[in-house]
Design a protein around this motif. Sequence first.
Motif, mmCIF file in Angstrom:
data_model
loop_
_atom_site.group_PDB
_atom_site.id
_atom_site.type_symbol
_atom_site.label_atom_id
_atom_site.label_comp_id
_atom_site.label_asym_id
_atom_site.label_seq_id
_atom_site.Cartn_x
_atom_site.Cartn_y
_atom_site.Cartn_z
ATOM 1 N N LEU A 222 14.961 60.154 11.112
ATOM 2 C CA LEU A 222 15.629 58.774 11.274
ATOM 3 C C LEU A 222 15.205 57.981 12.512
ATOM 4 C CD1 LEU A 222 19.528 59.366 11.087
ATOM 5 C CD2 LEU A 222 18.584 58.417 13.031
ATOM 6 N N SER B 31 19.525 50.913 6.169
ATOM 7 C CA SER B 31 18.783 52.015 6.967
ATOM 8 C C SER B 31 19.928 52.813 7.748
ATOM 9 C CB SER B 31 17.831 51.313 8.026
ATOM 10 O OG SER B 31 17.626 52.202 9.001
ATOM 11 N N HIS B 32 19.874 54.206 7.342
ATOM 12 C CA HIS B 32 20.986 54.932 7.928
ATOM 13 C C HIS B 32 20.520 54.910 9.358
ATOM 14 C CE1 HIS B 32 23.595 58.204 8.861
ATOM 15 N NE2 HIS B 32 22.509 59.007 9.184
ATOM 16 N N ARG C 17 22.291 52.069 11.397
ATOM 17 C CA ARG C 17 23.504 52.297 11.335
ATOM 18 C C ARG C 17 24.021 53.255 12.474
ATOM 19 N NH1 ARG C 17 25.249 53.509 5.714
ATOM 20 N NH2 ARG C 17 23.006 52.763 5.486
ATOM 21 N N ARG D 53 28.709 64.495 13.155
ATOM 22 C CA ARG D 53 28.358 64.328 11.751
ATOM 23 C C ARG D 53 28.294 65.610 10.974
ATOM 24 N NH1 ARG D 53 23.442 62.263 8.877
ATOM 25 N NH2 ARG D 53 22.516 63.905 10.050
#
Lengths: 265, 265, 265, 265
Positions: free
Chosen positions: A160, B141-142, B145, B250
């Motif tokens: 990521l 796109s993760h 964000r 998360r």
Amino acid sequence: MLTLRKNLYRILETSTGKRRGISLIFNSVLLSIITLNALAIVLHTVPDYNRRYERLFYDFELFSVGFFTIEYLVRLWVCVENERYHHWFWGRLRYIVSTRAIIDLLAIFPFYFTLFATDLAVVRILRLFRIFRLFRISKYSHAFRVIAAVINDKKEELILVLTFVVFMLIIVSSVMYYVEHPIQPDKFSSIPATMWWGASAMTTVGYGDVYPVSPLGQLIGGLSAMMGIMLFALPTSILVSGFSEHMRTRKGSPRQRCPHCGAEI
Amino acid sequence: MLTLRKNLYRILETSTGKRRGISLIFNSVLLSIITLNALAIVLHTVPDYNRRYERLFYDFELFSVGFFTIEYLVRLWVCVENERYHHWFWGRLRYIVSTRAIIDLLAIFPFYFTLFATDLAVVRILRLFRIFRLFRISKYSHAFRVIAAVINDKKEELILVLTFVVFMLIIVSSVMYYVEHPIQPDKFSSIPATMWWGASAMTTVGYGDVYPVSPLGQLIGGLSAMMGIMLFALPTSILVSGFSEHMRTRKGSPRQRCPHCGAEI
Amino acid sequence: MLTLRKNLYRILETSTGKRRGISLIFNSVLLSIITLNALAIVLHTVPDYNRRYERLFYDFELFSVGFFTIEYLVRLWVCVENERYHHWFWGRLRYIVSTRAIIDLLAIFPFYFTLFATDLAVVRILRLFRIFRLFRISKYSHAFRVIAAVINDKKEELILVLTFVVFMLIIVSSVMYYVEHPIQPDKFSSIPATMWWGASAMTTVGYGDVYPVSPLGQLIGGLSAMMGIMLFALPTSILVSGFSEHMRTRKGSPRQRCPHCGAEI
Amino acid sequence: MLTLRKNLYRILETSTGKRRGISLIFNSVLLSIITLNALAIVLHTVPDYNRRYERLFYDFELFSVGFFTIEYLVRLWVCVENERYHHWFWGRLRYIVSTRAIIDLLAIFPFYFTLFATDLAVVRILRLFRIFRLFRISKYSHAFRVIAAVINDKKEELILVLTFVVFMLIIVSSVMYYVEHPIQPDKFSSIPATMWWGASAMTTVGYGDVYPVSPLGQLIGGLSAMMGIMLFALPTSILVSGFSEHMRTRKGSPRQRCPHCGAEI
């Protein structure tokens, strides 16, 4: 026949049972040969040493390839003792395509290939493959296994964050290209070429072969470096936290006790 | 009519309900076109590729602009399905001035502008706007964000620390200017010019195009680098802690519960 | 006789009992002489100062060596008061080979050696040994002892991580050598020479004397720097966590006790 | 008379009571003038701007000095309202030697001095003092106060670690001098000169103006950079932890609850 294969398997792979002593000795010998190979690969490129000890380097190369070839074939023969590679044919095939066996093969096969290669460029590339012998150390290195485990553990976060790093590298380099290309067309010749500057700036290496000269370019350059410091801190901190978690787990941290019931977690 | 608009809205924006499958396909196609655009923008600047595939680059540009234009108009048409942009006129106007729609527009409008522009300098600047097509990836796109959320979360601290960084950059550069200007008047020509050195020193990039030569200048240079390392660690650590907090939240923090008594720790 | 020896031992080594005042004065004098020596060693190399104050430097050198020699001999005489070096002969021999006594000896013996040395190259190397006088400060510096304790505490992890760093340095340099040697044979002349580039890139120093010019080399260069940042973060974080643990322990952790119920948290 | 002095004191210093509104306005005006001064100091050094707006710069300088002088005198007159500077003479004297008043004075006094100075070198140094006007912002900047508080909080640890950093810089530079001086006598001309290399290497700036060329020098250079990364991480982490503690305290951290009795700590 079966007993010999089982014995060899125990010596080469498991390091358990009655053959543990011999296994330890064999592994030490193997590790020494790999380390000497690493030394030979590195020193071989120094013109002075290469000229003076050419014969020695060649003989050691022959010995190493011979040793590694026999080792490879023996491992291939005995691998069926492992449950994962049980079948005499399909098991061996599965062993051949395993990461470890491929590294082992890449460490020796280029030598045989060079015997037939006539193109010098090909020979040079084949020499590069000798570096795979260095990677064989990784199997015996605790450090290597720890890092691999940490990276595997934090794979998702690392991907990521690195995606974002690559994305920002493209953005920064594209903007810089449009700003500096008209002034320094030879240094910022294209966006891919500017990415070399971008990587050098964002990692704060700053070789000094390319740098912006326009005020706007220098402003972007300064901001890129600041952004680089902050961005690279993300994968770094992920790796660090993964590493310290790994270390804590291994030590059986006394801090992991529930304050409510007192039981260990 | 209404049903078509609702359907299109669901496909383009929400990715829910019956049209989820089509929505996924459309988003994949869109993301592919954006990625190909990124590749085209980057490779287009390499003289070799540009010469060889000029036609291909141009055709792909035409296709992309056409696709993005239709997409923009359709999104503008269907946006009233969203409660935020409900009114047929004022809602659409509010949509047009939203960050996302502006980025979408900036990605296409320069192309139409270049058709009428005759000044080469203007054309060059308009080309820079194509980078906004890259920013369109950010919506999908993760990683993008997550970073945006973290920065937003730590906005206050980041501004506080970056203010101080800028302040110290001005101080360090001003002092350095007065020390080195008399010796190297061409390199430390003014305080703004010296700030390029300052940014390069404090971020530890050190291109080597400008550096102090007087003993006092070198002392200040050394201290600046040390100060830079310590100062930039502050925004970095804020970002890192924000990121790790985000990650922990998360994951639903499975570590923060005792497995024996169930109580939260 | 015994009383004198005991008194001297207390003054020189333990700083306890009735002679504490004299011990403090002696230690201050010794520390001043060592600090002045440090200053002399550093300034001695500046041609200007050396020319102007040659006589002063020489006289101070004579005085320092005389003082340190007497101190060394006295310490050797009184060391038997310490239980570890109790025996009049074997004890003194054990004291002579202790790290501290070796540093003390290395700080003076080169001077006597230079009196007989005729070879200039030897004299130059012997001068280098004067740096050991700087190391004598370490005994009196709290900072030095803290860092030494932290490194000792985290020895195992540091070795593990540094092994991996060295391993990656070899891999990266080997690959870079095979990529860049054909293009820049003078700069990437051998793998050991390329390791200078590797260290400069992975630590993000980037002097700019060697850098890759081929696209593949630049890609590897960029990745090396990124990897370097992440890798060096590991020993760094180990050192930092060791240091903060040390600091917390020393302060008696006032935070780790609930002020309401007194229980440790 | 007393009422005017009290009122002025409240406006200038406390920002409380009935005069709060006027105080806020005055502080805003003062901050604007200081900011404009910062801008003028920076832009004044750009030859282009200096030539074009010379008159404007000079007039603004006159106005600023006038304003700051009146402000200084008024503050000196009203300071006796503060309990710390109560006495009409000794109180004012104590105010004059306070850090803040000295900074205020250093911001204006050089201007008056330049009126009488004839030596250009002196004028140049006096100009440098104008930077103290920038420091006046610090009184109004929250960021500045936070950093100052953090540094003050961690003073002890920072000094300890920075001592060690300086010590290692001397050791590294001394060794490097003896290794590289015979090869590059102009670049590694003395130990103090080599310390410029040392600072550049240990902070990983690496300008590229000085670098070792001998294999031994390069080995020491590589190790210095590695050591530098690890060493500078110590003061950095101290600052970071101090900063995050400061931030946590300000937010009234919910984590500071005793798990045994539940009371807040």
